[in-house]
Design a protein around this motif. Structure first.
Motif, PDB file in Angstrom:
ATOM      1  N   GLY A  23       0.952  -1.110   0.051  1.00 22.18           N
ATOM      2  CA  GLY A  23      -0.053  -0.130   0.191  1.00 22.18           C
ATOM      3  C   GLY A  23       1.028   1.170   0.131  1.00 22.18           C
ATOM      4  O   GLY A  23       0.561   2.316  -0.832  1.00 22.18           O
ATOM      5  N   VAL A  24       2.065   1.206   0.581  1.00 22.78           N
ATOM      6  CA  VAL A  24       2.994   2.486   0.803  1.00 22.78           C
ATOM      7  C   VAL A  24       3.364   2.678  -0.653  1.00 22.78           C
ATOM      8  O   VAL A  24       3.594   3.667  -1.204  1.00 22.78           O
ATOM      9  N   THR A  25       3.798   1.518  -1.303  1.00 26.29           N
ATOM     10  CA  THR A  25       4.442   1.686  -2.636  1.00 26.29           C
ATOM     11  C   THR A  25       3.126   2.061  -3.519  1.00 26.29           C
ATOM     12  O   THR A  25       3.611   3.025  -4.385  1.00 26.29           O
ATOM     13  N   ALA A  26       2.032   1.770  -3.424  1.00 28.21           N
ATOM     14  CA  ALA A  26       1.021   2.474  -3.886  1.00 28.21           C
ATOM     15  C   ALA A  26       0.827   3.877  -3.720  1.00 28.21           C
ATOM     16  O   ALA A  26       0.395   4.928  -4.683  1.00 28.21           O
ATOM     17  N   ALA A  27       0.983   4.446  -2.515  1.00 30.51           N
ATOM     18  CA  ALA A  27       0.822   5.736  -2.170  1.00 30.51           C
ATOM     19  C   ALA A  27       2.196   6.575  -3.011  1.00 30.51           C
ATOM     20  O   ALA A  27       1.748   7.796  -3.303  1.00 30.51           O
ATOM     21  N   GLY A  28       3.263   5.870  -2.893  1.00 31.28           N
ATOM     22  CA  GLY A  28       4.081   6.666  -3.800  1.00 31.28           C
ATOM     23  C   GLY A  28       3.782   6.807  -5.112  1.00 31.28           C
ATOM     24  O   GLY A  28       4.036   8.122  -5.781  1.00 31.28           O
ATOM     25  N   ALA A  29       3.259   5.758  -5.773  1.00 36.20           N
ATOM     26  CA  ALA A  29       3.006   5.809  -7.285  1.00 36.20           C
ATOM     27  C   ALA A  29       1.747   6.867  -7.297  1.00 36.20           C
ATOM     28  O   ALA A  29       1.969   7.487  -8.452  1.00 36.20           O
ATOM     29  N   SER A  30       1.038   7.172  -6.386  1.00 37.81           N
ATOM     30  CA  SER A  30      -0.014   7.992  -6.613  1.00 37.81           C
ATOM     31  C   SER A  30       0.486   9.314  -6.695  1.00 37.81           C
ATOM     32  O   SER A  30      -0.550  10.319  -7.142  1.00 37.81           O
ATOM     33  N   LEU A  31       1.386   9.704  -6.337  1.00 38.42           N
ATOM     34  CA  LEU A  31       2.016  11.166  -6.458  1.00 38.42           C
ATOM     35  C   LEU A  31       1.831  11.747  -7.933  1.00 38.42           C
ATOM     36  O   LEU A  31       1.956  12.670  -8.300  1.00 38.42           O
ATOM     37  N   VAL A  32       1.820  10.701  -8.937  1.00 39.41           N
ATOM     38  CA  VAL A  32       1.683  10.987 -10.485  1.00 39.41           C
ATOM     39  C   VAL A  32       0.476  11.643 -10.440  1.00 39.41           C
ATOM     40  O   VAL A  32       0.238  12.559 -11.652  1.00 39.41           O
ATOM     41  N   PHE A  33      -0.678  11.658  -9.783  1.00 40.05           N
ATOM     42  CA  PHE A  33      -1.887  12.354  -9.832  1.00 40.05           C
ATOM     43  C   PHE A  33      -1.606  13.891  -9.224  1.00 40.05           C
ATOM     44  O   PHE A  33      -2.774  14.694  -9.630  1.00 40.05           O
ATOM     45  N   PHE A  34      -0.658  14.148  -8.542  1.00 37.06           N
ATOM     46  CA  PHE A  34      -0.872  15.535  -7.906  1.00 37.06           C
ATOM     47  C   PHE A  34       0.387  16.240  -8.211  1.00 37.06           C
ATOM     48  O   PHE A  34       0.342  17.497  -7.736  1.00 37.06           O
ATOM     49  N   VAL A  35       1.555  15.541  -8.415  1.00 37.19           N
ATOM     50  CA  VAL A  35       2.764  16.127  -8.532  1.00 37.19           C
ATOM     51  C   VAL A  35       3.589  16.008  -9.879  1.00 37.19           C
ATOM     52  O   VAL A  35       3.774  14.986 -10.257  1.00 37.19           O
ATOM     53  N   PRO A  36       3.420  16.779 -10.881  1.00 37.15           N
ATOM     54  CA  PRO A  36       3.702  16.569 -12.270  1.00 37.15           C
ATOM     55  C   PRO A  36       5.065  16.126 -12.246  1.00 37.15           C
ATOM     56  O   PRO A  36       5.775  15.411 -13.168  1.00 37.15           O
ATOM     57  N   VAL A  37       6.015  16.784 -11.438  1.00 35.27           N
ATOM     58  CA  VAL A  37       7.456  16.668 -11.401  1.00 35.27           C
ATOM     59  C   VAL A  37       8.023  16.663 -10.164  1.00 35.27           C
ATOM     60  O   VAL A  37       7.508  17.654  -9.230  1.00 35.27           O
ATOM     61  N   SER A 177       6.380   5.511 -11.444  1.00 34.58           N
ATOM     62  CA  SER A 177       5.015   6.178 -12.046  1.00 34.58           C
ATOM     63  C   SER A 177       5.524   7.534 -12.617  1.00 34.58           C
ATOM     64  O   SER A 177       4.997   7.772 -13.603  1.00 34.58           O
ATOM     65  N   LEU A 178       6.490   8.207 -11.990  1.00 36.05           N
ATOM     66  CA  LEU A 178       6.535   9.548 -12.606  1.00 36.05           C
ATOM     67  C   LEU A 178       7.421   9.567 -13.809  1.00 36.05           C
ATOM     68  O   LEU A 178       7.162  10.186 -14.745  1.00 36.05           O
ATOM     69  N   PRO A 179       8.509   8.788 -13.789  1.00 36.39           N
ATOM     70  CA  PRO A 179       9.102   8.701 -15.272  1.00 36.39           C
ATOM     71  C   PRO A 179       8.294   8.279 -16.306  1.00 36.39           C
ATOM     72  O   PRO A 179       8.392   8.641 -17.528  1.00 36.39           O
ATOM     73  N   LEU A 180       7.323   7.071 -15.946  1.00 34.83           N
ATOM     74  CA  LEU A 180       6.558   6.532 -17.175  1.00 34.83           C
ATOM     75  C   LEU A 180       5.540   7.924 -17.603  1.00 34.83           C
ATOM     76  O   LEU A 180       5.336   7.967 -18.942  1.00 34.83           O
ATOM     77  N   CYS A 181       5.014   8.454 -16.582  1.00 37.18           N
ATOM     78  CA  CYS A 181       4.163   9.712 -17.161  1.00 37.18           C
ATOM     79  C   CYS A 181       4.995  10.708 -17.913  1.00 37.18           C
ATOM     80  O   CYS A 181       4.478  11.194 -18.701  1.00 37.18           O
ATOM     81  N   ARG A 182       6.165  11.014 -17.524  1.00 33.52           N
ATOM     82  CA  ARG A 182       6.933  11.958 -18.389  1.00 33.52           C
ATOM     83  C   ARG A 182       7.222  11.334 -19.658  1.00 33.52           C
ATOM     84  O   ARG A 182       7.186  12.238 -20.598  1.00 33.52           O
ATOM     85  N   GLU A 183       7.281  10.422 -19.963  1.00 34.26           N
ATOM     86  CA  GLU A 183       7.394   9.645 -21.146  1.00 34.26           C
ATOM     87  C   GLU A 183       6.228   9.664 -22.129  1.00 34.26           C
ATOM     88  O   GLU A 183       6.285   9.082 -23.117  1.00 34.26           O
ATOM     89  N   GLY A 184       4.863  10.187 -21.445  1.00 39.03           N
ATOM     90  CA  GLY A 184       3.851  10.107 -22.452  1.00 39.03           C
ATOM     91  C   GLY A 184       2.607   9.123 -21.863  1.00 39.03           C
ATOM     92  O   GLY A 184       1.657   9.238 -22.506  1.00 39.03           O
ATOM     93  N   MET A 185       2.987   8.199 -21.165  1.00 40.16           N
ATOM     94  CA  MET A 185       2.076   7.312 -20.595  1.00 40.16           C
ATOM     95  C   MET A 185       0.924   7.910 -19.837  1.00 40.16           C
ATOM     96  O   MET A 185       1.102   8.934 -18.917  1.00 40.16           O
ATOM     97  N   GLY A 186      -0.365   7.579 -19.827  1.00 39.78           N
ATOM     98  CA  GLY A 186      -1.440   8.150 -19.172  1.00 39.78           C
ATOM     99  C   GLY A 186      -1.174   8.152 -17.597  1.00 39.78           C
ATOM    100  O   GLY A 186      -0.591   7.172 -17.084  1.00 39.78           O
ATOM    101  N   LEU A 192      -0.801   2.563 -12.013  1.00 43.80           N
ATOM    102  CA  LEU A 192      -1.243   1.071 -11.931  1.00 43.80           C
ATOM    103  C   LEU A 192       0.193   0.284 -12.220  1.00 43.80           C
ATOM    104  O   LEU A 192       0.323  -0.702 -11.233  1.00 43.80           O
ATOM    105  N   LEU A 193       0.972   0.793 -13.252  1.00 45.75           N
ATOM    106  CA  LEU A 193       2.345   0.124 -13.138  1.00 45.75           C
ATOM    107  C   LEU A 193       3.458   0.407 -12.076  1.00 45.75           C
ATOM    108  O   LEU A 193       4.004  -0.611 -11.521  1.00 45.75           O
ATOM    109  N   GLY A 194       3.259   1.564 -11.367  1.00 48.31           N
ATOM    110  CA  GLY A 194       4.129   1.925 -10.144  1.00 48.31           C
ATOM    111  C   GLY A 194       3.830   1.137  -8.938  1.00 48.31           C
ATOM    112  O   GLY A 194       4.627   0.403  -8.190  1.00 48.31           O
ATOM    113  N   GLN A 195       2.366   0.774  -8.793  1.00 43.83           N
ATOM    114  CA  GLN A 195       1.977   0.046  -7.689  1.00 43.83           C
ATOM    115  C   GLN A 195       2.158  -1.266  -7.852  1.00 43.83           C
ATOM    116  O   GLN A 195       2.278  -2.047  -6.859  1.00 43.83           O
ATOM    117  N   ALA A 196       2.100  -1.682  -9.176  1.00 46.83           N
ATOM    118  CA  ALA A 196       2.183  -3.334  -9.227  1.00 46.83           C
ATOM    119  C   ALA A 196       3.691  -3.696  -8.913  1.00 46.83           C
ATOM    120  O   ALA A 196       3.708  -4.978  -8.776  1.00 46.83           O
TER     121      ALA A 196
END
Length: 271
Positions: A23-37, A177-186, A192-196
């Motif tokens: 769950g903490v891994t998922a919390a870290g991945a969820s920053l992609v929704f709130f912090v663009p960089v 999660s953040l590098p994937l988002c920066r590369e154009g992934m939704g 989902l990939l970050g928490q996985a």
């Protein structure tokens, strides 16, 4: 203090603890929704902190109890520690050598392991997943040691280990999660990939607790094995990744010391 938790079986305890770390891994991945960089300086400090936590956990929660248990079971303590510790490192080296994966921040042609045509996102997730295996295993072995009833294993120490690993899992989810988002992934798929990457921890934890519960004689080896595997992750991945930018070395060093101090305090206070 831990009475309600103490009434549960070691398998359920391990499952709850590793679900928390996931769950903490998922919390870290969820920053992609709130912090663009996330600034590289902050991410490096987080990785350094995670390294400190894992180093402290390897000694206080795994190696030290493993050595004490070896003596209680009539083993040669130093030999048990060496065999288990190096065994964990060799296991991770072989896994690292053959499992295809890509560390965050590197190009696709810098992937490690057997060469494949898998996508970059898959290789990134596999890199973090690979390093979460010893963490889940360590939690399972710690709760298994408590179930066996050896004096050097305490429920507080096992809980402290789970808390420490959960804390250091936060930057790992973010680092995927953040590098994937920066590369154009939704953002949704990046999350989902970050928490996985943390999904392997409950599986590894259950394997660890079941293994040592039914094969108590190898418990000291298993604790030292988990310690060796965790130190491999720190030296092979966390510290090099956190110090790729030379200007941040002093910050990372202090963050590593802080992480070590937090995990040491948790283990001594709760254990």
């Amino acid at each position: 203090m831990f009475e309600p938790f103490q009434q549960l079986s070691p398998v359920v305890q391990t499952l709850l603890a590793t679900l928390f770390t996931w769950g903490v891994t998922a919390a870290g991945a969820s920053l992609v929704f709130f912090v663009p960089v996330v600034r590289r300086r902050l991410l490096d400090a987080m990785l350094g902190f995670a390294a400190g936590v894992m180093i402290a956990a390897s000694f206080w929660s795994l190696l030290s109890p493993g050595i004490e248990m070896a003596a209680q079971l009539g083993h040669t303590p130093w030999l048990t520690a060496v065999i288990g510790f190096l065994g964990g490192g060799v296991f991770m080296r072989l896994t690292d050598r053959f499992l295809p994966h890509l560390h965050p921040g590197l190009r696709i042609d810098q992937s490690e392991g057997v060469k494949t045509s898998w996508q970059r996102s898959t290789l990134l997730v596999l890199a973090i997943t690979l390093h979460n295996i010893p963490e889940g295993l360590a939690v399972g072995v710690a709760f298994g040691a408590v179930a066996v009833g050896l004096p050097s294993a305490t429920l507080g120490g096992a809980i402290a280990l789970a808390l420490g690993i959960g804390i250091q899992n936060f930057p790992e989810g973010t680092a995927v999660s953040l590098p994937l988002c920066r590369e154009g992934m939704g953002k949704g798929r990046s999350f989902l990939l970050g928490q996985a990457s943390g999904m392997v921890e409950p599986v590894a934890g259950l394997i660890g607790v079941l293994f040592v519960t039914y094969m108590q004689s190898i418990l000291p080896y298993a604790l030292c094995f988990a310690a060796g595997a965790m130190i491999f992750v720190v030296v092979e991945e966390l510290i090099p990744e956190s110090q790729r930018i030379n200007a941040h070395i002093d910050l990372v060093t202090m963050a590593t010391l802080a992480g070590f101090a937090v995990m040491m305090a948790l283990d001594v206070a709760l254990g």
